[in-house]
Design an enzyme around this catalytic site. Structure first.
Site, mmCIF file in Angstrom:
data_model
loop_
_atom_site.group_PDB
_atom_site.id
_atom_site.type_symbol
_atom_site.label_atom_id
_atom_site.label_comp_id
_atom_site.label_asym_id
_atom_site.label_seq_id
_atom_site.Cartn_x
_atom_site.Cartn_y
_atom_site.Cartn_z
ATOM 1 N N GLU A 165 0.734 -1.195 0.122
ATOM 2 C CA GLU A 165 0.029 0.104 -0.144
ATOM 3 C C GLU A 165 0.879 1.146 -0.026
ATOM 4 O O GLU A 165 0.607 2.343 -0.734
ATOM 5 C CB GLU A 165 -1.059 -0.002 1.206
ATOM 6 C CG GLU A 165 -1.903 0.875 1.305
ATOM 7 C CD GLU A 165 -2.945 0.930 2.317
ATOM 8 O OE1 GLU A 165 -2.850 0.045 3.154
ATOM 9 O OE2 GLU A 165 -3.860 1.737 2.341
ATOM 10 N N ALA A 205 -7.988 3.065 8.403
ATOM 11 C CA ALA A 205 -7.421 2.127 9.486
ATOM 12 C C ALA A 205 -5.988 2.276 9.544
ATOM 13 O O ALA A 205 -5.562 1.746 10.441
ATOM 14 C CB ALA A 205 -8.139 0.760 9.129
ATOM 15 N N SER A 206 -5.140 2.749 8.539
ATOM 16 C CA SER A 206 -3.936 2.755 8.800
ATOM 17 C C SER A 206 -3.324 4.029 8.215
ATOM 18 O O SER A 206 -3.881 4.766 7.242
ATOM 19 C CB SER A 206 -3.348 1.420 8.021
ATOM 20 O OG SER A 206 -3.375 1.482 6.415
ATOM 21 N N THR A 207 -2.014 4.292 8.411
ATOM 22 C CA THR A 207 -1.350 5.408 7.804
ATOM 23 C C THR A 207 0.027 4.927 7.233
ATOM 24 O O THR A 207 0.752 3.908 7.715
ATOM 25 C CB THR A 207 -1.168 6.412 8.685
ATOM 26 O OG1 THR A 207 -0.592 7.617 7.814
ATOM 27 C CG2 THR A 207 -0.185 6.199 9.751
ATOM 28 N N GLN A 208 0.572 5.263 6.035
ATOM 29 C CA GLN A 208 1.781 4.880 5.315
ATOM 30 C C GLN A 208 2.721 6.043 5.183
ATOM 31 O O GLN A 208 2.329 7.221 4.832
ATOM 32 C CB GLN A 208 1.356 4.283 3.970
ATOM 33 C CG GLN A 208 0.817 2.886 4.178
ATOM 34 C CD GLN A 208 -0.521 2.542 4.371
ATOM 35 O OE1 GLN A 208 -1.067 2.283 5.428
ATOM 36 N NE2 GLN A 208 -1.377 3.620 3.782
#
Ligand code: NAG
Ligand code: NAG
Ligand code: NAG
Ligand code: NAG
Length: 495
Positions: A165, A205-208
């Site tokens: 991702e 729900a997530s961070t990149q």
């Protein structure tokens, strides 16, 4: 006299021919060509809070294979993300029908069969797979069943890893901004000198965070090596699960319930009934879950507009106490110092854009960001509503998300004033949405070759060079001939 002029005509004609040839060779060929037929590709971005469909298009002739895939259109699927249908998987498939029907209309009928169709799911499905692998498999099976009923070339429904991702978001941003390779006006490819851009993505729900680094990563799980257009890239990437916007908000709710009994990030004058099951059923709030609680209980929670307490609550999401590497971001995750320019997209963009356009606050420096965050967190509910024209979804949560973004960038990733100056917040490049979806399709359809297109255009290029040389030779020959005739003419007239 007339004879003399006539004798100069052949070399002059020759010179004109050579000059015309050279000029024609330097005119960009793409202006002359007819518009090529188009190819299409479809990606369903199945995020944790909702699904978006992107239709991409590019010229069918393979000569021009970079910087040309763009977004044709997009469609927002109504309802929640596919992971929210865990209890009723068939509805996950059904939810996609409206957008897929739109794709049938928008992709020309004769192109349907050859159009690749992908579904990629991200952190929402990663979390569901953690809590119930069976439920996640059922959801994927249900969407697969729907997608195979369409005439497109369905290539599978998969859950992307956090690493993929991050890297595909980085590929998308740099591809669109032509940082890998650029198409020059004389019809050749060249490599721009500006280097690549780091990418920051904030999902539900997530961070990149992903950026090119000089040396190897101390933790190999944070390193991805890529070969694009003949160039080698060493990229740092990390995806923080449970650090996406919605999961952060749930964790803050759990923290507020546990520590305060009120919500310091919500505006004063605002209150809401919180269903405990909504807060605690996520795997991200497991650590904060009380030993016993009744899921169906509703707790009334009020806001207090307290910027300092809100920041304290958010700092509890980060653990800076241990690092087994020479340097870490947080939670013991290796990260080299942020370097180069960055683009923040998705919820990074929406958050900063809200501060700028709705609140009218400047966000050019880290200090301005901090001031903006305190300002928005100090607003009462009626002040906030008065500022915001019309209905603004999730208005009570902007303080929390803005504070989180500010803490993540400064404390978490370690941006400082001079590095923050290189960060831009953008959701699109041209007409194309920046996100992992385009990079994912480019990779799966091999639209980014490992070797530079110049090599495959090698025959074209050498033919072009040969023609230029030939025309130059003709021009030179004409000049020599002309010179000799003029001399001969002078000689005969003096005699
Ligand atoms: C892209 O696809 C190739 C296979 O075609 C694969 O080896 C490579 O790892 C992929 N790139 C990324 C970033 O996943
Ligand atoms: C080739 O790519 C360039 C660069 O993006 C684009 O501007 C141009 O229109 C493309 N040419 C053709 C013939 O598709
Ligand atoms: C931070 O992480 C370390 C190591 O993983 C752990 O021992 C410690 O309890 C954590 N601290 C907090 C406040 O969670
Ligand atoms: C918050 O707003 C009040 C007025 O509404 C003001 O007096 C106070 O100084 C503000 N606090 C901060 C930290 O900006």
């Amino acid at each position: 006299m007339a004879g003399k002029v006539l004798s100069l005509l052949p070399p002059l004609l020759l010179a004109a021919a050579g000059l015309a040839g050279l000029l024609l060779l330097c005119v960009p060929t793409r202006d002359v060509r007819e518009p090529p037929a188009l190819k299409y590709g479809i990606v369903l971005d199945a995020g944790s809070s909702h699904t978006s469909m992107f239709i991409y298009k590019w010229p069918a002739d393979k000569k021009n294979d970079t910087g040309i895939v763009g977004q044709h259109s997009s469609c927002e699927v109504h309802g929640g993300g596919i992971s929210s249908y865990a209890d009723n998987p068939s509805r996950a498939g059904q939810s996609l029908v409206e957008c897929l029907d739109q794709a049938l209309q928008e992709v020309p009928r004769e192109r349907h069969v050859g159009t690749p169709l992908y579904l990629g799911a991200t952190a929402g499905m990663r979390l569901l797979k953690l809590t119930s692998p069976e439920a996640s498999a059922n959801v994927l099976a249900a969407v697969t069943q729907t997608l195979t009923q369409y005439p497109f070339d369905f290539r599978g429904a998969h859950i992307l890893s956090g690493q993929d991702e991050g890297v595909f978001g980085w590929v998308t941003a740099n591809y669109l901004l032509e940082n890998f390779i650029k198409y020059g006006w004389v019809g050749q490819w060249f490599r721009p000198r500006k280097g690549t851009l780091g990418a920051m993505d904030l999902g539900g729900a997530s961070t990149q965070i992903t950026f090119e680094m000089a040396g190897p990563a101390e933790d190999p799980t944070n390193e991805v090596q890529l070969r694009l257009y003949g160039q080698h890239y060493r990229v740092y990437t990390h995806s923080f699960l449970c650090y996406g916007r919605d999961q952060v908000l749930l964790r803050l709710l759990a923290g507020a319930l546990q520590t305060y009994g009120f919500h310091p990030c919500w505006p004063r004058g605002y209150s809401s009934q919180v269903l405990l099951q909504d807060v605690y059923e996520s795997p991200c709030t497991v650590a904060q879950r009380p030993q016993t609680f009744t899921g169906s209980t509703r707790v009334n929670l009020s806001g207090t507009s307290d910027p300092a307490l809100c920041r304290g609550l958010i700092l509890e999401l980060f653990n800076f106490s241990s690092c087994h590497f020479s340097q870490c971001s947080f939670n013991g995750i290796f990260q080299p110092p942020v370097a180069g320019n960055f683009i923040g997209f998705s919820a990074f963009f929406y958050t900063v854009d809200f501060l700028r356009t709705v609140m009218g606050l400047p966000v050019e420096t880290l200090q301005q960001l901090e001031v903006a965050v305190v300002t928005i967190c100090n607003q009462t509910w009626s002040e906030l509503q008065a500022r915001v024209p019309g209905e603004q979804a999730r208005l009570p949560d902007y303080c929390a998300v803005a504070t989180f973004v500010q803490q993540l960038l400064s404390q978490g990733y370690g941006f400082q004033e001079h590095t923050f100056r290189g960060v831009t917040f953008q959701k699109k490049a041209g007409d194309t949405t920046v996100g992992w979806a385009l990079g994912y399709m480019l990779n799966l359809t091999n639209l980014i070759p490992a070797e530079p297109p110049g090599m495959r255009k090698g025959t074209d290029l050498s033919a072009w060079v040969a023609l230029v040389l030939l025309c130059t030779a003709i021009l030179l020959a004409a000049a020599v001939l002309l010179l000799r005739r003029v001399r001969a003419a002078k000689l005969s007239s003096t005699i």
